[in-house]
Design an enzyme around this catalytic site. Structure first.
Site, mmCIF file in Angstrom:
data_model
loop_
_atom_site.group_PDB
_atom_site.id
_atom_site.type_symbol
_atom_site.label_atom_id
_atom_site.label_comp_id
_atom_site.label_asym_id
_atom_site.label_seq_id
_atom_site.Cartn_x
_atom_site.Cartn_y
_atom_site.Cartn_z
ATOM 1 N N GLU A 177 -52.587 91.849 66.283
ATOM 2 C CA GLU A 177 -53.361 91.006 67.209
ATOM 3 C C GLU A 177 -54.346 90.090 66.483
ATOM 4 O OE1 GLU A 177 -55.430 93.180 70.296
ATOM 5 O OE2 GLU A 177 -56.400 91.394 71.057
ATOM 6 N N LYS A 219 -49.444 90.169 69.252
ATOM 7 C CA LYS A 219 -50.335 89.955 70.408
ATOM 8 C C LYS A 219 -51.282 88.799 70.083
ATOM 9 C CE LYS A 219 -53.798 92.329 73.263
ATOM 10 N NZ LYS A 219 -54.087 93.553 74.001
#
Ligand code: 13P
Length: 340
Positions: A177, A219
Site C-alpha cells: 500500500e 493497494k
C-alpha cells in the site's frame, strides 16, 4: 513458503464482485473517530463496533477479506468465537495490519517513512497461527513544496518490498500500500506524475527483493485532485488517469488492485471505482479495500442512535453492495437511494 496458498489467497481477495473491508485503525485513529461522535474508545466498544460488521447478514456476498488490528485478531464474538474463525467460517479471509506506523523521515521535514520490520518474521508466524492469510503495510507519500523527495520515495518503497518478501516467506499475501495523500492544493496532473514515480519505484524494489508478483495485492490511492485544489477533476478524468497510470506501472502478473478511499466521500469512492471498471477489461481485477468509505455512515448511524447495531449494519451492507456493483462496472447513482 506455500506458493499455492499465496496464489489462492491473492485470487480470493480480489474475486469479482467482492472487496476488502479495512477495520485496522490504530487506537489513536479509532479514538478520534469515536470521540467525534461522543463514543468512548475502549477495548469493549471497539470489539462491539467491529463485530457489527463481521456479523452483518450476508456480508460475504460483498466482502472477500477483512484487515484487522492486532487487538481485534485476538478478540472474540459474543458467543466466544475468535474473530478470525468467525470470518473464515463465512468464507472471508482474515488479514492483519503489521506496520507500526508512518514516522517522521530523518532530515526531511514534512515527510514520513513507515516502520515495523523489527521482529516482523516472528510476528507473521504468530499471525498465521491466529488465522491471518494476508497482511497490510501502508506507506505514505505527501505532495507539497519540493516534496516528495527521492529519498522518501526510495525509503518507503524499500520498506514495502522488505515487508512483502517476509510476508511471502510466511505464506501470507502482502497488501502493498503506497498511499499518495490527497491532502494539499496540487492538481491531478501532479498526483499522476507522483503516483507514477512511486509505483515505478515500488515495483523495482519488489523485483530486487524477489517478491512474487502473482502473490501480492496492490493497494494504491487513486489519481485525483488534491483536497484543496480549486479545479476539481471529473470522475471520468480520475478514471482515465488512474487506469493510465496503473497500465504504465503495474505488471499484469499482479492479480488485483484494491484501492484505498483516502478521504474521498463514500459516493466518490464508489463512482470512481465504477468508472474504472467500465473501462475494462483490465490486466488485473480492480476492487476496493476501503476503510472510511465503507464505515463512515455505518459508524455515524451506530453511534448517534445509542449503539444501533441493526442500523449500522444495514448502512454498511448498503455501501458494500454499491461497491460490489462498482467492481463490475454496474453501479448507478439511483442505487444510492433504492431499497434492496
Ligand atoms: P481509507 O479507505 O479510509 O483510506 O483506509 C484504507 C486503509 O486501510 C488505509 O490504510
Amino acid at each position: 513458503m506455500d506458493v499455492q496458498l499465496l496464489h489462492s489467497t491473492a485470487q480470493g481477495m480480489v474475486a469479482p464482485g467482492r472487496g476488502i473491508l479495512a477495520v485496522d485503525e490504530s487506537h489513536p485513529t479509532i479514538g478520534k473517530r469515536f470521540a467525534a461522535l461522543g463514543i468512548e474508545s475502549s477495548e469493549e466498544t471497539r470489539r462491539v463496533y467491529r463485530q457489527m460488521f463481521f456479523a452483518s447478514p450476508e456480508i460475504e456476498q460483498y466482502i472477500s477479506g477483512v484487515i484487522l488490528f492486532d487487538e481485534t485478531i485476538r478478540q472474540q464474538s459474543d458467543d466466544g468465537t475468535p474473530f478470525p474463525e468467525m470470518l473464515s467460517g463465512k468464507g472471508i479471509i482474515p488479514g492483519i495490519k503489521v506496520d507500526r506506523g508512518a514516522k517522521n523521515l530523518a532530515t526531511s521535514a514534512g515527510e514520513k517513512v513507515t516502520e515495523g520490520l523489527d521482529e516482523l518474521r516472528e510476528r507473521l508466524e504468530e499471525y498465521f497461527d491466529l488465522g491471518a492469510r494476508f497482511a497490510k503495510w501502508r506507506a505514505v507519500i505527501t505532495i507539497g513544496d519540493g516534496i516528495p523527495s527521492r529519498s522518501c520515495i526510495e525509503a518507503n518503497a524499500h520498506g514495502l518490498a522488505r515487508y512483502a518478501a517476509l510476508c511471502q516467506e510466511a505464506s501470507v499475501v502482502p497488501i502493498v500500500e503506497p498511499e499518495v495523500l490527497m491532502d494539499g492544493d496540487h492538481d491531478i496532473e501532479t498526483c499522476d506524475a507522483v503516483t507514477t514515480e512511486v509505483l515505478h519505484r515500488v515495483f523495482s524494489e519488489l523485483r530486487h527483493q524477489n517478491v512474487l508478483l502473482d502473490g501480492i495485492v496492490l493497494k494504491p490511492s487513486m489519481v485525483i485532485s488534491g483536497s484543496n485544489c480549486t479545479s476539481r477533476a471529473s470522475c471520468e478524468e480520475v478514471a482515465d488517469r488512474t487506469v493510465g497510470c496503473l497500465r504504465r506501472t503495474v505488471p499484469c502478473a499482479v492479480p488485483g488492485i484494491a484501492f484505498l478511499s483516502g478521504g474521498q466521500s463514500d459516493g466518490d469512492a464508489t463512482s470512481h471505482l465504477d468508472a474504472m471498471n467500465r473501462r475494462g477489461p483490465h490486466p488485473w481485477n480492480l476492487t476496493f479495500s476501503y476503510g472510511r468509505a465503507l464505515q463512515a455512515t455505518a459508524m455515524k448511524v451506530w453511534a448517534t442512535n445509542n449503539c444501533d447495531i441493526d442500523g449500522g449494519s444495514a448502512a454498511f451492507l448498503h455501501r458494500a453492495r454499491l461497491n460490489s456493483s462498482a467492481t463490475r462496472g454496474s453501479y448507478e447513482p439511483a442505487m444510492e437511494t433504492a431499497t434492496p
